[in-house]
Scaffold this motif. Structure first.
Motif, PDB file in Angstrom:
ATOM      1  N   VAL B  23      22.893  13.862  47.416  1.00 43.63           N
ATOM      2  CA  VAL B  23      22.352  15.108  47.966  1.00 43.63           C
ATOM      3  C   VAL B  23      21.220  15.684  47.116  1.00 43.63           C
ATOM      4  O   VAL B  23      20.471  16.542  47.575  1.00 43.63           O
ATOM      5  N   GLY B  24      21.098  15.221  45.863  1.00 46.74           N
ATOM      6  CA  GLY B  24      20.049  15.781  45.015  1.00 46.74           C
ATOM      7  C   GLY B  24      20.444  15.629  43.558  1.00 46.74           C
ATOM      8  O   GLY B  24      21.358  14.862  43.232  1.00 46.74           O
ATOM      9  N   SER B  25      19.779  16.371  42.696  1.00 46.76           N
ATOM     10  CA  SER B  25      20.071  16.244  41.279  1.00 46.76           C
ATOM     11  C   SER B  25      20.067  17.621  40.623  1.00 46.76           C
ATOM     12  O   SER B  25      19.686  18.612  41.249  1.00 46.76           O
ATOM     13  N   LEU B  26      20.518  17.664  39.401  1.00 45.37           N
ATOM     14  CA  LEU B  26      20.474  18.919  38.624  1.00 45.37           C
ATOM     15  C   LEU B  26      20.624  18.597  37.143  1.00 45.37           C
ATOM     16  O   LEU B  26      20.987  17.491  36.765  1.00 45.37           O
ATOM     17  N   HIS B  27      20.351  19.581  36.319  1.00 48.29           N
ATOM     18  CA  HIS B  27      20.508  19.416  34.880  1.00 48.29           C
ATOM     19  C   HIS B  27      21.826  20.036  34.434  1.00 48.29           C
ATOM     20  O   HIS B  27      22.218  21.098  34.930  1.00 48.29           O
ATOM     21  N   ALA B  28      22.499  19.377  33.511  1.00 54.99           N
ATOM     22  CA  ALA B  28      23.734  19.927  32.945  1.00 54.99           C
ATOM     23  C   ALA B  28      23.976  19.265  31.596  1.00 54.99           C
ATOM     24  O   ALA B  28      23.551  18.122  31.384  1.00 54.99           O
ATOM     25  N   PRO B  29      24.655  19.973  30.681  1.00 49.97           N
ATOM     26  CA  PRO B  29      24.873  19.393  29.354  1.00 49.97           C
ATOM     27  C   PRO B  29      25.859  18.218  29.377  1.00 49.97           C
ATOM     28  O   PRO B  29      25.722  17.285  28.587  1.00 49.97           O
ATOM     29  N   ASP B  30      26.854  18.265  30.266  1.00 44.69           N
ATOM     30  CA  ASP B  30      27.807  17.159  30.328  1.00 44.69           C
ATOM     31  C   ASP B  30      28.362  17.046  31.748  1.00 44.69           C
ATOM     32  O   ASP B  30      28.032  17.855  32.621  1.00 44.69           O
TER      33      ASP B  30
END
Lengths: 330, 94
Positions: B23-30
């Motif tokens: 569905v898409g992407s995102l930034h996250a630390p873990d």
């Protein structure tokens, strides 16, 4: 609109003879409505222009939270508060979809964020106007999101795959934004004479800034031809503005509110409303940074970014520590 | 050191019985935060019953220039489709 006056990189539309073989293949794909995906070859100017356009669009979603966020704690009822909160949360989501689309072109999230924060990249001029009272919140949903939809619906067919997919997602959610705004202002237009006066006042102040969202008139729109050949712009500014006026006038009439334009009238021959253009000198002035809220908006974004640094760093440090511990345990 | 959170690709199962879809992407630390963020970014309107997150740099993708060698071989094998074969009406459903 959300992306106004995006400067196309390059020297303008090339003829087929001027194009390289790669450029011809690329343009043929666009002409045949075949989407360009991040790993496909693309001209550097297409890439650069798209980063500017998608970036500006994303920044607009993020900065666009500020004028509305201002009213979350002061919404007149718990229901309106919950609705506004959901709407502002959507705007954050829309910004994130778009940032991710821009990142597929090779710009990093930090780079693009910094370009907003230090003023190298712009966001829509509309968000440099203040929201003075609750009627403005209704007017923003109705007019600003209405104008956004006008521009975003055709962009669902844009040539760059990730941008097109982000637009499709956004358009699905945007209709809620406009309807909640219209519903809020309708409540006021149908309320006490004082409330109706507030609704009219909000329309008076936000009408021309909303028309400016579509960017300068076609006569002055120097970047359109290349962007249209690349299908990253589908309609001209004036086409979309006219469509917006035609759609909005009857909606205002239903509310018993009048559009603040004495020369507005239906033109039977054209099948459209004739209307007065906004004051373009004001538009260029706001774009240059001299609108009522430019300084305030950027200061707020910078403060949020700086104040959030310890959270970003802390979570990353925790993630790295956890990974190291897991590796050691294996 | 680059302090940007890594990029995660998000896959969502829309309904029971369907496969997960990108569905898409995102930034996250873990990974744990990626799932939490994916919940907020991609399932605000009941779009999912299950979420997968994969760090983007763990995905290997085919290259557009391999399109020919990868997919052309199947173009000439029309007999792989059931409609290639004429079955007389008298035989009934098949």
């Amino acid at each position: 609109m959300y992306a106004q006056m995006v400067k196309s990189a390059g020297t303008g539309v090339k003829s087929r003879e001027e194009m390289s073989e790669q450029e011809r293949v690329f343009q043929d794909k666009i002409d045949a409505d075949i989407k360009i995906e991040p790993k496909d070859w693309m001209p550097d100017d297409y890439r650069a222009t798209l980063i500017r356009q998608i970036g500006q669009h994303a920044h607009s979603e993020i900065v666009g939270q500020l004028p509305e966020g201002n009213w979350i704690t002061r919404a007149p009822t718990l229901e309106r508060k919950a609705i506004l909160l959901a709407k502002v949360q959507d705007e954050a989501g829309h910004g994130l979809y778009l940032y991710c689309a821009a990142e597929t072109l090779g710009v990093s999230r930090d780079e693009i964020t910094e370009m907003l924060l230090d003023g190298r990249m712009k966001y829509s001029s509309i968000f440099n106007y203040p929201t003075l009272n609750w009627a403005d919140i209704g007017a923003v949903g109705w007019l600003v999101d209405g104008a956004a939809i006008m521009n975003q619906v055709p962009l669902q067919r844009t040539s760059f795959g990730p941008y097109s997919r982000a637009m499709i997602r956004i358009c699905k959610e945007e209709s809620f934004h406009q309807r909640q705004g219209y519903d809020a202002i309708r409540k006021m237009a149908e309320g006490t004479p004082e409330q109706k006066k507030m609704a009219q006042d909000a329309l008076n102040r936000l009408w021309y800034p909303s028309l400016m969202m579509f960017g300068p008139s076609d006569k002055e729109s120097v970047h359109s031809a290349q962007s249209m050949a690349w299908k990253i712009k589908i309609n001209t500014n004036d086409e979309l503005r006219q469509k917006f006026v035609d759609q909005t006038v009857p909606q205002a009439e239903y509310l018993g509110l009048s559009i603040p334009d004495p020369d507005l009238k239906w033109n039977e021959e054209r099948g459209h409303y004739d209307y007065t253009d906004p004051d373009w000198s004001e538009f260029f002035d706001v774009i240059k940074g001299n609108g009522p809220c430019n300084v305030d908006r950027l200061a707020t974004r910078n403060k949020a970014w700086d104040d959030g640094a310890w959270v970003r760093d802390g979570l990353l440090a925790h993630a790295r520590k956890k990974r190291a511990r897991n590796l050691a345990a294996e | 050191m680059n302090n940007e959170w890594p990029l995660w690709e998000i896959f969502i199962r829309g309904q029971h019985g369907m496969s997960h879809r990108h569905v898409g992407s995102l930034h996250a630390p873990d990974a744990e935060m990626a799932i939490k963020n994916a919940r907020d970014v991609y399932t605000r309107r009941n779009e999912g019953v299950s979420i997968w997150v994969v760090e983007a740099n763990n995905i290997t993708a085919s290259s557009p220039s391999d399109k020919g060698p990868l997919y052309e071989p199947s173009e000439s094998k029309v007999y792989r489709h059931p409609t290639f074969f004429d079955i007389p009406d008298e035989v009934g459903a098949m």
